[in-house]
Enzyme design. Structure first.
Site, PDB file in Angstrom:
ATOM      1  N   ASP A 198     -16.839 -29.661  -8.583  1.00 20.06           N
ATOM      2  CA  ASP A 198     -17.772 -29.042  -7.629  1.00 20.06           C
ATOM      3  C   ASP A 198     -18.197 -30.001  -6.535  1.00 20.06           C
ATOM      4  O   ASP A 198     -18.882 -29.593  -5.600  1.00 20.06           O
ATOM      5  CB  ASP A 198     -19.024 -28.530  -8.361  1.00 20.06           C
ATOM      6  CG  ASP A 198     -18.697 -27.325  -9.211  1.00 20.06           C
ATOM      7  OD1 ASP A 198     -19.561 -26.901  -9.993  1.00 20.06           O
ATOM      8  OD2 ASP A 198     -17.570 -26.817  -9.115  1.00 20.06           O
ATOM      9  N   LYS A 247     -28.406 -24.394 -10.503  1.00 16.89           N
ATOM     10  CA  LYS A 247     -27.858 -23.026 -10.634  1.00 16.89           C
ATOM     11  C   LYS A 247     -27.100 -22.894 -11.956  1.00 16.89           C
ATOM     12  O   LYS A 247     -27.293 -21.932 -12.706  1.00 16.89           O
ATOM     13  CB  LYS A 247     -26.910 -22.744  -9.476  1.00 16.89           C
ATOM     14  CG  LYS A 247     -26.023 -21.529  -9.654  1.00 16.89           C
ATOM     15  CD  LYS A 247     -25.149 -21.246  -8.450  1.00 16.89           C
ATOM     16  CE  LYS A 247     -23.846 -21.986  -8.502  1.00 16.89           C
ATOM     17  NZ  LYS A 247     -22.798 -21.386  -9.344  1.00 16.89           N
ATOM     18  N   ASN A 248     -26.258 -23.889 -12.252  1.00 15.85           N
ATOM     19  CA  ASN A 248     -25.357 -23.768 -13.409  1.00 15.85           C
ATOM     20  C   ASN A 248     -26.028 -24.070 -14.737  1.00 15.85           C
ATOM     21  O   ASN A 248     -25.381 -24.002 -15.780  1.00 15.85           O
ATOM     22  CB  ASN A 248     -24.114 -24.636 -13.198  1.00 15.85           C
ATOM     23  CG  ASN A 248     -23.245 -24.070 -12.080  1.00 15.85           C
ATOM     24  OD1 ASN A 248     -23.495 -22.956 -11.604  1.00 15.85           O
ATOM     25  ND2 ASN A 248     -22.272 -24.826 -11.637  1.00 15.85           N
ATOM     26  N   ARG A 292     -25.223 -18.405  -2.336  1.00 19.14           N
ATOM     27  CA  ARG A 292     -25.111 -18.214  -3.784  1.00 19.14           C
ATOM     28  C   ARG A 292     -25.622 -19.444  -4.528  1.00 19.14           C
ATOM     29  O   ARG A 292     -26.142 -19.337  -5.629  1.00 19.14           O
ATOM     30  CB  ARG A 292     -23.648 -18.002  -4.181  1.00 19.14           C
ATOM     31  CG  ARG A 292     -23.057 -16.722  -3.681  1.00 19.14           C
ATOM     32  CD  ARG A 292     -21.706 -16.493  -4.286  1.00 19.14           C
ATOM     33  NE  ARG A 292     -21.772 -16.671  -5.736  1.00 19.14           N
ATOM     34  CZ  ARG A 292     -20.700 -16.536  -6.522  1.00 19.14           C
ATOM     35  NH1 ARG A 292     -19.526 -16.237  -5.986  1.00 19.14           N
ATOM     36  NH2 ARG A 292     -20.795 -16.695  -7.816  1.00 19.14           N
ATOM     37  N   ARG A 296      -9.018 -18.314 -13.351  1.00 13.68           N
ATOM     38  CA  ARG A 296     -10.260 -18.402 -14.136  1.00 13.68           C
ATOM     39  C   ARG A 296     -10.300 -17.360 -15.261  1.00 13.68           C
ATOM     40  O   ARG A 296     -11.161 -16.485 -15.304  1.00 13.68           O
ATOM     41  CB  ARG A 296     -11.468 -18.281 -13.214  1.00 13.68           C
ATOM     42  CG  ARG A 296     -11.456 -19.391 -12.170  1.00 13.68           C
ATOM     43  CD  ARG A 296     -12.659 -19.387 -11.295  1.00 13.68           C
ATOM     44  NE  ARG A 296     -13.838 -19.897 -12.001  1.00 13.68           N
ATOM     45  CZ  ARG A 296     -15.033 -19.984 -11.428  1.00 13.68           C
ATOM     46  NH1 ARG A 296     -15.202 -19.559 -10.190  1.00 13.68           N
ATOM     47  NH2 ARG A 296     -16.071 -20.441 -12.103  1.00 13.68           N
ATOM     48  N   PRO A 297      -9.345 -17.412 -16.165  1.00 10.82           N
ATOM     49  CA  PRO A 297      -9.349 -16.464 -17.292  1.00 10.82           C
ATOM     50  C   PRO A 297     -10.540 -16.722 -18.213  1.00 10.82           C
ATOM     51  O   PRO A 297     -11.201 -17.759 -18.104  1.00 10.82           O
ATOM     52  CB  PRO A 297      -8.040 -16.782 -18.007  1.00 10.82           C
ATOM     53  CG  PRO A 297      -7.719 -18.181 -17.635  1.00 10.82           C
ATOM     54  CD  PRO A 297      -8.258 -18.385 -16.256  1.00 10.82           C
ATOM     55  N   CYS A 318     -10.713 -14.677  -8.420  1.00 11.52           N
ATOM     56  CA  CYS A 318     -11.673 -15.548  -7.730  1.00 11.52           C
ATOM     57  C   CYS A 318     -10.840 -16.413  -6.792  1.00 11.52           C
ATOM     58  O   CYS A 318      -9.696 -16.754  -7.067  1.00 11.52           O
ATOM     59  CB  CYS A 318     -12.391 -16.388  -8.775  1.00 11.52           C
ATOM     60  SG  CYS A 318     -13.141 -17.866  -8.079  1.00 11.52           S
TER      61      CYS A 318
HETATM   62  C1  EPZ Z   1     -18.254 -23.634 -14.451  1.00 15.07           C
HETATM   63  O1  EPZ Z   1     -17.361 -22.573 -14.224  1.00 15.07           O
HETATM   64  C2  EPZ Z   1     -19.136 -23.703 -13.212  1.00 15.07           C
HETATM   65  N1  EPZ Z   1     -19.877 -22.453 -13.081  1.00 15.07           N
HETATM   66  C3  EPZ Z   1     -18.251 -23.951 -11.980  1.00 15.07           C
HETATM   67  O2  EPZ Z   1     -19.111 -24.088 -10.867  1.00 15.07           O
HETATM   68  C4  EPZ Z   1     -17.503 -25.253 -12.182  1.00 15.07           C
HETATM   69  O3  EPZ Z   1     -16.634 -25.443 -11.089  1.00 15.07           O
HETATM   70  C5  EPZ Z   1     -16.696 -25.193 -13.486  1.00 15.07           C
HETATM   71  O4  EPZ Z   1     -17.568 -24.877 -14.585  1.00 15.07           O
HETATM   72  C6  EPZ Z   1     -16.000 -26.498 -13.793  1.00 15.07           C
HETATM   73  O5  EPZ Z   1     -16.936 -27.520 -13.867  1.00 15.07           O
HETATM   74  C7  EPZ Z   1     -20.968 -22.249 -13.860  1.00 15.07           C
HETATM   75  O6  EPZ Z   1     -21.330 -23.075 -14.679  1.00 15.07           O
HETATM   76  C8  EPZ Z   1     -21.707 -20.963 -13.657  1.00 15.07           C
HETATM   77  P1  EPZ Z   1     -14.468 -23.555 -16.679  1.00 15.07           P
HETATM   78  P2  EPZ Z   1     -16.441 -22.044 -15.440  1.00 15.07           P
HETATM   79  O7  EPZ Z   1     -14.437 -22.437 -17.665  1.00 15.07           O
HETATM   80  O8  EPZ Z   1     -17.154 -22.222 -16.727  1.00 15.07           O
HETATM   81  C9  EPZ Z   1      -9.900 -22.748 -17.429  1.00 15.07           C
HETATM   82  C10 EPZ Z   1     -19.895 -23.672  -8.737  1.00 15.07           C
HETATM   83  O9  EPZ Z   1     -19.410 -24.044  -7.679  1.00 15.07           O
HETATM   84  N2  EPZ Z   1     -10.343 -21.720 -18.408  1.00 15.07           N
HETATM   85  O10 EPZ Z   1     -15.065 -24.868 -17.085  1.00 15.07           O
HETATM   86  O11 EPZ Z   1     -15.940 -20.707 -15.068  1.00 15.07           O
HETATM   87  C11 EPZ Z   1     -10.249 -22.358 -16.008  1.00 15.07           C
HETATM   88  O12 EPZ Z   1      -9.245 -21.528 -15.464  1.00 15.07           O
HETATM   89  C12 EPZ Z   1     -19.003 -23.126  -9.811  1.00 15.07           C
HETATM   90  O13 EPZ Z   1     -21.107 -23.743  -9.062  1.00 15.07           O
HETATM   91  C13 EPZ Z   1      -9.395 -21.076 -19.198  1.00 15.07           C
HETATM   92  O14 EPZ Z   1      -8.192 -21.326 -19.070  1.00 15.07           O
HETATM   93  O15 EPZ Z   1     -15.232 -23.065 -15.390  1.00 15.07           O
HETATM   94  C14 EPZ Z   1     -10.317 -23.694 -15.314  1.00 15.07           C
HETATM   95  O16 EPZ Z   1      -9.007 -24.079 -14.954  1.00 15.07           O
HETATM   96  C15 EPZ Z   1     -17.585 -22.943  -9.305  1.00 15.07           C
HETATM   97  N3  EPZ Z   1      -9.811 -20.155 -20.108  1.00 15.07           N
HETATM   98  C16 EPZ Z   1     -10.823 -24.633 -16.408  1.00 15.07           C
HETATM   99  O17 EPZ Z   1     -10.634 -23.945 -17.644  1.00 15.07           O
HETATM  100  C17 EPZ Z   1     -11.136 -19.844 -20.281  1.00 15.07           C
HETATM  101  O18 EPZ Z   1     -11.462 -18.997 -21.153  1.00 15.07           O
HETATM  102  C18 EPZ Z   1     -12.296 -24.979 -16.290  1.00 15.07           C
HETATM  103  O19 EPZ Z   1     -13.002 -23.758 -16.104  1.00 15.07           O
HETATM  104  C19 EPZ Z   1     -12.090 -20.513 -19.483  1.00 15.07           C
HETATM  105  C20 EPZ Z   1     -11.669 -21.447 -18.560  1.00 15.07           C
END
Ligand code: EPZ
Length: 417
Positions: free
Chosen positions: A305, A22-23, A397, A122-123, A117
């Site tokens: 995950d 998916k990702n 999903r 998740r900013p 969320c």
């Molecule tokens: C991706 O989400 C995955 N989704 C998530 O999988 C996964 O849990 C996550 O990466 C971490 O591995 C997809 O790839 C579609 P991040 P993402 O940005 O990119 C902070 C699932 O179950 N952050 O890596 O949204 C954020 O708050 C889903 O399939 C900022 O602060 O996660 C978090 O604490 C759930 N500012 C950390 O970084 C930003 O601009 C990691 O989030 C972006 C993120």
């Protein structure tokens, strides 16, 4: 809302094919925006999130073919309306990844902020900061990011946090920017590498995907390509955790064993016998697992995950496990539901202490997010009696025909409409 009814207590046995990731599929679908030619994908999983991404792209004027047995064709001949509206974006945060490619392709975009969320704030500040560094103007108003850029320029961008979709958004944008972009402190997830491989097949010049520094030299145009989406490492890990908890012997085919090394290691520590080849893994488990502690971290560390699924396994393990979640601030909601099944879990901040119990009792529980739902399924497989899981749209999903795959492994499971 659909529910899943599971009768626990039987070991898993048989063979199951893992679906595409998916990702990886989601950012790769966004890559179609970067060219007016066809992007022909294979091994695309049949998931709610893939359908949602398809709808978002189609509303922009992208021709999105019907998914047929893993095959999906997309063609952005022209982009009529570079907008991603709140109604769809609120159901899937990954929609924010259309922002980079829209700016690169047509110099403007109107994308809804994803909003809240369950698992954390998740900013998307890193997405915005990076695109601004490439010369984009992004104004936040009425819940939307209104972005424009005459021509994106390559830039050196040091990400403040490791963000998977942030890295992917900027990688997508940089392929058509003028000059060289350096993404530092980039995410190293295998899905980032899969996206980069697809972009390279389209003519992008990318070095270092999978490391913390990605070097992209912008090109004028990208062409169409054919790409096979990588196997889903989280689905694979979920099945391994199910065998660890419920026992039995299962072979997983169409997998990418190297992409889930941290999960395999933990499950071996728990006592699961795991062998693997190029595209398969086999897991065998008899008796109760041993408790294993873990701390989530960006790849190649232990995947956040997979945290919920390993918590479920630890609920019936011998001993005590300490689970620390460092990526998201509220990713223990499954613990409250597991306690309804009789689990002994104490939460202190971002650490959960799990003391294994002999038996879980089936009960009615509620899914709260995608991976929480998976952990309730794992627990239901081993709980005595019936477990009824509500709100399984969360599960739909991210898991393709999970109940079919599990009943193929001898599990008594049924979807209740
Ligand atoms: C991706 O989400 C995955 N989704 C998530 O999988 C996964 O849990 C996550 O990466 C971490 O591995 C997809 O790839 C579609 P991040 P993402 O940005 O990119 C902070 C699932 O179950 N952050 O890596 O949204 C954020 O708050 C889903 O399939 C900022 O602060 O996660 C978090 O604490 C759930 N500012 C950390 O970084 C930003 O601009 C990691 O989030 C972006 C993120």
């Amino acid at each position: 809302m659909d529910k899943l009814l599971i009768t626990g207590g039987r070991p898993l046995a048989g063979e199951v094919r893992v679906s595409g990731a998916k990702n990886a599929a989601l950012p790769i679908m966004c890559a179609a925006l970067l060219t007016e030619q066809s992007l022909r994908l294979d091994n695309v999983p049949r998931l709610m999130d893939v359908r949602t991404m398809g709808k978002i792209l189609a509303l922009m004027g992208v021709e999105v073919g019907a998914q047929d047995n893993g095959h999906l064709e997309l063609r952005a001949r022209e982009i009529k309306d570079p907008t991603a509206g709140y109604e769809l974006v609120k159901t899937m945060r990954a929609s924010v990844m259309v922002l980079g490619p829209l700016l690169a392709r047509c110099g403007r975009a109107k994308v809804s902020l994803p909003g809240g969320c369950g698992i954390g704030a998740r900013p998307v500040d890193q997405h915005i900061k990076g695109l601004q560094a490439m010369g984009a103007e992004i104004v936040l108003e009425h819940g939307y990011m209104n972005a424009s850029a005459k021509k994106l320029k390559g830039a050196r961008i040091v990400m403040d946090v490791v963000t998977v979709t942030g890295t992917e958004n900027l990688l997508l944008a940089a392929t058509l920017a003028e000059g060289v972009t350096l993404l530092e402190n980039a995410a190293r997830e295998p899905e980032v590498v899969d996206l980069a491989n697809c972009l390279k097949a389209m003519g992008a010049k990318i070095e270092g995907a999978g490391t913390q520094t990605i070097h992209i030299e912008g090109v004028r145009t990208l062409s169409g390509a054919a790409h096979r989406v990588m196997p889903d490492r989280i689905e694979t890990g979920t099945f391994l955790a199910a065998v660890a908890a419920a026992g039995g012997k299962v072979k997983l085919t169409g997998a990418a064993p190297d992409s889930l090394a941290s999960t395999v290691e933990k499950l071996k520590e728990a006592g699961v016998k795991i062998t693997a080849g190029g595209d398969w893994l086999e897991a065998e488990m008899t008796g109760r697992p041993r408790s294993v502690s873990l701390t989530t971290a960006p790849y190649p560390g232990f995947a956040t995950d997979m945290q919920a699924q390993l918590m479920a396994m630890n609920c019936v393990a011998k001993g005590k496990a300490e689970i620390t979640e460092t990526i998201f601030e509220n990713r223990f909601m499954h613990a409250l539901e597991l306690q309804r099944l009789g689990a002994d879990i104490q939460i202190h901040g971002n650490t959960a202490m799990v003391t294994g119990v002999d038996k879980l009792q089936g009960a009615t529980v509620m899914a709260t997010d995608l991976r929480a739902s998976a952990s309730l399924v794992v627990a239901g497989l081993v709980a005595q009696g019936e477990t009824l899981i509500d709100r399984i749209y969360h599960l739909d999903r991210g898991y393709e025909s999970l109940e079919k795959k599990l009943s193929g492994l001898g599990v008594r499971i049924a979807r209740i409409k």
